[in-house]
Design a protein around this motif. Structure first.
Motif, PDB file in Angstrom:
ATOM      1  N   ASN A 243      18.407   9.988 -17.496  1.00  0.00           N
ATOM      2  CA  ASN A 243      17.217   9.556 -18.233  1.00  0.00           C
ATOM      3  C   ASN A 243      16.604  10.668 -19.053  1.00  0.00           C
ATOM      4  OD1 ASN A 243      17.670   7.356 -16.660  1.00  0.00           O
ATOM      5  ND2 ASN A 243      15.973   7.698 -15.277  1.00  0.00           N
ATOM      6  N   THR A 244      17.403  11.572 -19.557  1.00  0.00           N
ATOM      7  CA  THR A 244      16.792  12.697 -20.267  1.00  0.00           C
ATOM      8  C   THR A 244      17.622  13.100 -21.474  1.00  0.00           C
ATOM      9  OG1 THR A 244      15.946  14.936 -20.006  1.00  0.00           O
ATOM     10  CG2 THR A 244      17.961  14.438 -18.834  1.00  0.00           C
ATOM     11  N   LYS A 245      16.970  13.701 -22.421  1.00  0.00           N
ATOM     12  CA  LYS A 245      17.677  14.272 -23.578  1.00  0.00           C
ATOM     13  C   LYS A 245      17.863  15.778 -23.347  1.00  0.00           C
ATOM     14  CE  LYS A 245      17.503  10.739 -26.665  1.00  0.00           C
ATOM     15  NZ  LYS A 245      18.093   9.747 -25.816  1.00  0.00           N
TER      16      LYS A 245
ATOM     17  N   LYS B 162      27.758  15.884 -23.694  1.00  0.00           N
ATOM     18  CA  LYS B 162      27.861  14.482 -24.120  1.00  0.00           C
ATOM     19  C   LYS B 162      28.387  13.578 -22.998  1.00  0.00           C
ATOM     20  CE  LYS B 162      32.423  14.995 -26.176  1.00  0.00           C
ATOM     21  NZ  LYS B 162      33.189  15.216 -27.368  1.00  0.00           N
TER      22      LYS B 162
ATOM     23  N   TRP C 131      18.563  18.704 -20.606  1.00  0.00           N
ATOM     24  CA  TRP C 131      19.032  18.981 -19.249  1.00  0.00           C
ATOM     25  C   TRP C 131      18.551  20.342 -18.786  1.00  0.00           C
ATOM     26  CZ3 TRP C 131      20.751  15.059 -16.633  1.00  0.00           C
ATOM     27  CH2 TRP C 131      21.322  13.977 -17.313  1.00  0.00           C
TER      28      TRP C 131
ATOM     29  N   GLN D  40      25.240  11.654 -18.073  1.00  0.00           N
ATOM     30  CA  GLN D  40      24.392  10.490 -18.273  1.00  0.00           C
ATOM     31  C   GLN D  40      23.183  10.573 -17.358  1.00  0.00           C
ATOM     32  OE1 GLN D  40      27.165   7.322 -17.490  1.00  0.00           O
ATOM     33  NE2 GLN D  40      27.774   7.234 -19.625  1.00  0.00           N
TER      34      GLN D  40
END
Length: 162
Positions: free
Chosen positions: A86-88, A81, A90, A84
């Motif tokens: 641009n992806t959901k 969490k 990793w 940060q």
């Protein structure tokens, strides 16, 4: 006007290592900073000193003048969490931004678990000899507000409250 302490500087750059381009600002927004406030890589800031709008130059920086040497085993487990980017989803090898008490850091993901990721805290460019091709676009006196905040403001102000 020449670049000196407390001037607001705007420039485009292309970054390469051993002749291989790594990144460039040419397709997007130029970089801006206030000269002399430690907001820029030391070696790059030294090279920008005394330059004016319209100047173009190239400078090669050793790791000590840019992102430092790599430190082996600089791995830390970070909750997903807090990553940060641009992806959901990793995956190992991706870079993420993490905010800590020391500011914003770019980390590289080594291993991903269900709730945490093991991240390499070395900057991705640590240990590399980098060449910056720079084109100075604009040089002006920084405003009092910019000096107080420590960064250049866009046309609509700085977009955050204090």
């Amino acid at each position: 006007m020449q670049i000196s302490k407390d001037t607001a500087v705007e420039f485009h750059y292309t970054l390469s290592e051993a002749g291989e381009q790594i990144e460039s600002s040419k397709d997007g927004e130029p970089l801006s900073y206030i000269h002399g406030t430690e907001g820029m890589l030391p070696g790059l800031e030294k090279a920008l000193e005394g330059k004016s709008a319209g100047d173009s130059f190239s400078v090669t920086l050793e790791p000590s003048e840019s992102y430092g040497e790599r430190v082996d085993d600089l791995i830390q487990r970070i909750p997903l969490k807090h990553l940060q980017g641009n992806t959901k989803v990793w995956k190992p090898g991706m870079t993420a931004i993490v905010h800590s008490n020391q500011g914003r850091h770019q980390v590289t993901i080594v291993k991903v678990g269900r709730f945490n990721a093991d991240c390499d805290l070395n900057h991705p460019f640590a240990g590399k000899t980098l060449t910056f091709d720079v084109e100075v676009l604009n040089v002006r006196e920084a405003t009092r507000e910019e000096l107080a905040h420590g960064h250049v403001h866009g046309e609509g102000g700085c977009g955050h409250s204090h």
